[in-house]
Scaffold this motif. Structure first.
Motif, short mmCIF file in Angstrom:
data_model
loop_
_atom_site.label_atom_id
_atom_site.label_comp_id
_atom_site.label_asym_id
_atom_site.label_seq_id
_atom_site.Cartn_x
_atom_site.Cartn_y
_atom_site.Cartn_z
N GLY A 65 0.86 -1.39 0.16
CA GLY A 65 0.09 0.03 -0.03
C GLY A 65 0.85 1.46 -0.01
N ARG A 66 0.49 2.39 0.75
CA ARG A 66 0.94 3.55 0.75
C ARG A 66 2.54 3.54 1.16
NH1 ARG A 66 -2.58 7.06 4.37
NH2 ARG A 66 -3.02 5.03 5.33
N LYS A 67 2.76 2.76 1.92
CA LYS A 67 4.32 2.57 2.81
C LYS A 67 5.04 2.26 1.65
CE LYS A 67 2.97 1.57 7.59
NZ LYS A 67 3.28 0.78 8.69
N ALA A 68 4.76 1.23 1.02
CA ALA A 68 5.73 0.93 -0.17
C ALA A 68 5.75 1.68 -1.25
CB ALA A 68 4.95 -0.36 -0.68
N ALA A 69 4.65 2.23 -1.71
CA ALA A 69 4.64 3.48 -2.59
C ALA A 69 5.69 4.55 -2.48
CB ALA A 69 3.32 3.94 -2.90
N TYR A 70 5.59 5.12 -0.91
CA TYR A 70 6.46 5.99 -0.55
C TYR A 70 7.98 5.75 -0.62
CZ TYR A 70 2.63 8.93 0.73
OH TYR A 70 1.39 9.72 0.89
N LEU A 71 8.17 4.26 -0.11
CA LEU A 71 9.47 3.94 -0.23
C LEU A 71 10.17 3.69 -1.71
CD1 LEU A 71 11.89 3.14 1.56
CD2 LEU A 71 10.96 0.79 1.81
N GLY A 72 9.31 3.33 -2.43
CA GLY A 72 9.64 3.09 -3.89
C GLY A 72 9.78 4.32 -4.38
N LEU A 73 8.70 5.57 -4.25
CA LEU A 73 9.08 6.85 -4.97
C LEU A 73 10.57 7.47 -4.23
CD1 LEU A 73 5.66 8.16 -4.80
CD2 LEU A 73 7.13 7.74 -6.69
N SER A 74 10.69 7.16 -3.15
CA SER A 74 11.97 7.80 -2.53
C SER A 74 13.15 7.28 -3.09
CB SER A 74 11.93 7.47 -0.92
OG SER A 74 12.12 6.22 -0.57
N GLY A 75 13.05 5.87 -3.47
CA GLY A 75 14.35 5.32 -4.22
C GLY A 75 14.60 5.83 -5.50
N PHE A 76 13.31 6.41 -6.27
CA PHE A 76 13.51 6.76 -7.73
C PHE A 76 13.98 8.47 -7.47
CE2 PHE A 76 11.87 8.87 -11.51
CZ PHE A 76 12.57 8.03 -12.51
N VAL A 77 13.57 9.17 -6.44
CA VAL A 77 14.03 10.49 -6.13
C VAL A 77 15.73 10.44 -5.93
CG1 VAL A 77 14.26 12.28 -4.53
CG2 VAL A 77 11.79 11.34 -5.16
N LEU A 78 16.04 9.32 -5.22
CA LEU A 78 17.65 9.07 -5.03
C LEU A 78 18.24 8.74 -6.49
CD1 LEU A 78 17.55 7.04 -1.72
CD2 LEU A 78 18.36 9.60 -2.27
N VAL A 79 17.54 8.11 -7.24
CA VAL A 79 18.14 7.91 -8.65
C VAL A 79 18.33 9.30 -9.52
CG1 VAL A 79 17.56 6.86 -10.84
CG2 VAL A 79 17.17 5.46 -8.87
N LEU A 80 17.27 9.85 -9.46
CA LEU A 80 17.35 11.28 -10.07
C LEU A 80 18.53 12.22 -9.45
CD1 LEU A 80 13.64 12.10 -10.60
CD2 LEU A 80 15.20 11.23 -12.13
N ILE A 81 18.61 12.08 -8.11
CA ILE A 81 19.73 12.98 -7.64
C ILE A 81 21.19 12.54 -7.85
CG2 ILE A 81 20.80 13.67 -5.34
CD1 ILE A 81 18.01 13.38 -4.02
N ASN A 82 21.16 11.19 -7.95
CA ASN A 82 22.39 10.43 -8.58
C ASN A 82 23.00 10.56 -9.59
OD1 ASN A 82 24.57 8.66 -7.68
ND2 ASN A 82 23.50 7.14 -9.08
N TYR A 83 21.97 10.94 -10.61
CA TYR A 83 22.02 11.05 -11.96
C TYR A 83 22.52 12.61 -12.24
CZ TYR A 83 21.43 11.25 -16.95
OH TYR A 83 21.43 11.30 -18.56
N PHE A 84 21.45 13.53 -11.72
CA PHE A 84 21.45 14.95 -12.24
C PHE A 84 22.56 15.65 -11.00
CE2 PHE A 84 17.37 13.71 -14.09
CZ PHE A 84 17.68 14.25 -15.46
N VAL A 85 22.20 15.72 -9.85
CA VAL A 85 23.03 16.43 -9.02
C VAL A 85 24.31 15.79 -8.86
CG1 VAL A 85 23.09 17.20 -6.35
CG2 VAL A 85 20.75 16.95 -7.67
N VAL A 86 24.45 14.56 -8.47
CA VAL A 86 25.97 13.98 -8.49
C VAL A 86 26.68 14.20 -9.67
CG1 VAL A 86 27.27 12.00 -7.97
CG2 VAL A 86 25.25 12.10 -6.45
#
Length: 321
Positions: free
Chosen positions: A288-309
């Protein structure tokens, strides 16, 4: 710029034009929910959107292919090319899942970011088609980076599913009981019960506005969460291979598998986040929501790793960008 390099760029611009038309058509399809008719009504705008998306994908693939031929190597050696490839994977994944489930309502949420990413690629990241630096002239470039691009494309579609899941979940928790019925308008499935449409002059309980109607036609949040989980599991396997292959390549190139470089750390943090997501989902009942938020946080980190880093830190991987 050689002729093939010019052709590649023109193909990417053509893909962007097709994706722009698809984005508009997907938007029109969604806006039709404001005045939704019978569930069996043909969705002409959705069909146009899918056709133009497919045409855009063909041009997109042509652009990537000719880019590789023009450069005389695989077309994922810098941020421009990497962006072309991971967006190609994301659109391909979106079209592929239509074979198992009608998820065309995701179109606007997949095509719009794709169009933005391609716009960023051609305006900010663009580099002439050329060879690679000696450190990248290795067979691991073919293996390591290609798998990383596939992982990001799959994660992107999974994140889109999680976003839509949260919309549906909220609707399920707040809607009256009479509205909690299976989605049919976008899938062609029967609703099981029929209700008279409320009069435009006397709105009834079914008149829930655009977002309520959008939630009505979405599959159940549990189904959306299962799709996201499966895609995240595939992405995690690809990302695991990316992490291991990167360590092997680093050992062969720099004489060490790990050096706490920002890119390496970012990649590992993404891996840990998705590992936690899969573990919590499989063994701790985090659905449910817990899994969705954790999965979304993972993708946010992917974007940070790609663009910011890549753009704002000192990293030994910087020569690729």
């Amino acid at each position: 710029m050689n002729d093939l390099g010019q052709l590649s760029l023109l193909a990417i611009y053509g893909a962007m034009a097709a994706y722009a038309l698809a984005m508009i058509a997907f938007g029109i399809d969604l806006s039709a929910l404001r005045d939704r008719g019978p569930a069996s009504r043909p969705r002409r705008a959705a069909r146009v959107a899918m056709t133009t998306t497919t045409a855009g994908l063909a041009l997109h693939a042509l652009g990537v292919l000719t880019r590789g031929i023009a450069a005389g190597r695989v077309p994922w050696a810098n941020m421009y090319e990497f962006t072309l490839v991971f967006t190609l994977v994301a659109v391909t994944t979106f079209l592929a899942i239509q074979r198992w489930r009608d998820l065309r309502y995701l179109g606007a949420l997949v095509i719009t970011p794709t169009l933005l990413a391609l716009g960023l690629a051609v305006t900010v990241f663009y580099m002439e088609a050329d060879g690679v630096r000696p450190a990248l002239d290795h067979y691991w470039l073919v293996i390591h980076v290609s798998v990383a691009t596939m992982a990001i494309g799959v994660f992107a579609v999974a994140a889109t599913l999680s976003l839509v899941q949260l919309v549906k979940d909220r609707a399920e928790r707040t809607a009256p009981t009479s509205h909690k019925q299976p989605a049919a308008a976008l899938t062609g499935a029967p609703t099981g019960t029929s209700r008279p449409a409320p009069s435009g002059d006397h709105p009834g309980p079914a008149d829930r506005g655009f977002w309520g109607r959008l939630a009505d036609v979405l599959p159940a949040s549990g189904e959306l969460e299962r799709y996201a989980y499966r895609l995240n599991a595939v992405g995690f396997l690809l990302w695991t291979f990316t992490l291991i292959a990167g360590a092997i390549w680093a050992e062969q190139t720099w004489g060490r598998p790990w050096d706490w470089d920002p890119k390496e750390v970012g990649t590992f943090v993404v891996w840990v986040t998705y590992a936690a997501y899969l573990h919590a989902r499989a063994t701790r009942g985090w659905d449910g929501r817990k899994a969705a938020y954790l999965g979304l946080s993972g993708f946010v980190l992917v974007l940070i790793n790609y663009f910011v880093v890549n753009l704002f830190t000192e990293t030994v991987h910087g020569y690729a960008f």
